[in-house]
Write a protein that holds these residues in place. Structure first.
Motif, mmCIF file in Angstrom:
data_model
loop_
_atom_site.group_PDB
_atom_site.id
_atom_site.type_symbol
_atom_site.label_atom_id
_atom_site.label_comp_id
_atom_site.label_asym_id
_atom_site.label_seq_id
_atom_site.Cartn_x
_atom_site.Cartn_y
_atom_site.Cartn_z
ATOM 1 N N GLU A 229 0.864 -1.175 0.000
ATOM 2 C CA GLU A 229 0.000 0.000 0.000
ATOM 3 C C GLU A 229 0.904 1.230 0.000
ATOM 4 O O GLU A 229 2.081 1.144 0.338
ATOM 5 N N ASN A 230 0.361 2.371 -0.369
ATOM 6 C CA ASN A 230 1.176 3.579 -0.519
ATOM 7 C C ASN A 230 2.025 3.945 0.700
ATOM 8 O O ASN A 230 3.204 4.250 0.541
ATOM 9 N N PRO A 231 1.480 3.920 1.925
ATOM 10 C CA PRO A 231 2.333 4.274 3.064
ATOM 11 C C PRO A 231 3.516 3.318 3.250
ATOM 12 O O PRO A 231 4.620 3.738 3.592
ATOM 13 N N ILE A 232 3.290 2.038 2.980
ATOM 14 C CA ILE A 232 4.363 1.054 3.095
ATOM 15 C C ILE A 232 5.366 1.253 1.970
ATOM 16 O O ILE A 232 6.581 1.160 2.175
ATOM 17 N N ALA A 233 4.878 1.550 0.768
ATOM 18 C CA ALA A 233 5.777 1.817 -0.357
ATOM 19 C C ALA A 233 6.669 3.009 -0.057
ATOM 20 O O ALA A 233 7.865 2.998 -0.384
ATOM 21 N N MET A 234 6.115 4.026 0.596
ATOM 22 C CA MET A 234 6.918 5.198 0.961
ATOM 23 C C MET A 234 7.997 4.828 1.981
ATOM 24 O O MET A 234 9.140 5.261 1.875
ATOM 25 N N ARG A 235 7.645 4.008 2.961
ATOM 26 C CA ARG A 235 8.644 3.571 3.953
ATOM 27 C C ARG A 235 9.712 2.711 3.305
ATOM 28 O O ARG A 235 10.895 2.815 3.624
ATOM 29 N N LEU A 236 9.299 1.857 2.374
ATOM 30 C CA LEU A 236 10.246 1.004 1.655
ATOM 31 C C LEU A 236 11.191 1.858 0.819
ATOM 32 O O LEU A 236 12.397 1.607 0.787
ATOM 33 N N ALA A 237 10.668 2.875 0.166
ATOM 34 C CA ALA A 237 11.509 3.794 -0.616
ATOM 35 C C ALA A 237 12.533 4.466 0.284
ATOM 36 O O ALA A 237 13.719 4.548 -0.062
ATOM 37 N N ASP A 238 12.087 4.916 1.441
ATOM 38 C CA ASP A 238 12.989 5.567 2.387
ATOM 39 C C ASP A 238 14.081 4.601 2.840
ATOM 40 O O ASP A 238 15.255 4.966 2.889
ATOM 41 N N LEU A 239 13.697 3.398 3.139
ATOM 42 C CA LEU A 239 14.647 2.368 3.564
ATOM 43 C C LEU A 239 15.698 2.107 2.490
ATOM 44 O O LEU A 239 16.869 1.899 2.792
ATOM 45 N N CYS A 240 15.277 2.163 1.226
ATOM 46 C CA CYS A 240 16.171 1.882 0.098
ATOM 47 C C CYS A 240 16.895 3.124 -0.418
ATOM 48 O O CYS A 240 17.748 3.021 -1.292
ATOM 49 N N GLY A 241 16.525 4.281 0.075
ATOM 50 C CA GLY A 241 17.124 5.510 -0.422
ATOM 51 C C GLY A 241 16.623 5.898 -1.800
ATOM 52 O O GLY A 241 17.350 6.507 -2.588
ATOM 53 N N LEU A 242 15.380 5.555 -2.099
ATOM 54 C CA LEU A 242 14.778 5.849 -3.402
ATOM 55 C C LEU A 242 13.771 6.987 -3.278
ATOM 56 O O LEU A 242 13.295 7.301 -2.187
ATOM 57 N N ASP A 243 13.431 7.574 -4.413
ATOM 58 C CA ASP A 243 12.423 8.633 -4.461
ATOM 59 C C ASP A 243 11.055 8.032 -4.135
ATOM 60 O O ASP A 243 10.564 7.171 -4.876
ATOM 61 N N PRO A 244 10.411 8.457 -3.049
ATOM 62 C CA PRO A 244 9.132 7.861 -2.673
ATOM 63 C C PRO A 244 8.035 8.080 -3.711
ATOM 64 O O PRO A 244 7.190 7.210 -3.898
#
Length: 92
Positions: free
Chosen positions: A39-54
């Motif tokens: 889901e979007n909030p988890i995707a944003m956290r995953l992006a942050d964890l990976c250093g990617l653009d959320p």
């Protein structure tokens, strides 16, 4: 992206990644097997964890989740608009 998160966290287990994202371990398993997409909030956290653009990650996840061609076209357009901005920032 889960493999990238694993690398970014020094080889963390799926259990540890689940803890970092605030989801059950089975959710990570469902992501790996393609039964679910974040889901979007988890995707944003995953992006942050990976250093990617959320924004890019959320758009990619929504493109994968899209059920209609209209939705797919919308998310493709958003991704296309995200990537040139990123490239300009890197170039300057």
């Amino acid at each position: 992206m889960l493999e990238r998160a694993k690398t970014a966290t020094g080889g963390a287990s799926d259990y540890r990644i689940a803890q970092l994202l605030g989801v059950p371990r089975t959710t990570i398993s469902n992501y790996r097997t393609g039964l679910r997409v974040p889901e979007n909030p988890i995707a944003m956290r995953l992006a942050d964890l990976c250093g990617l653009d959320p924004v890019e990650v959320v758009a990619s996840v929504n493109l994968e989740r899209a059920k209609s061609e209209t939705d797919r076209e919308l998310w493709k357009m958003i991704l296309t608009r995200c990537r040139p901005v990123k490239a300009r920032k890197i170039g300057h």
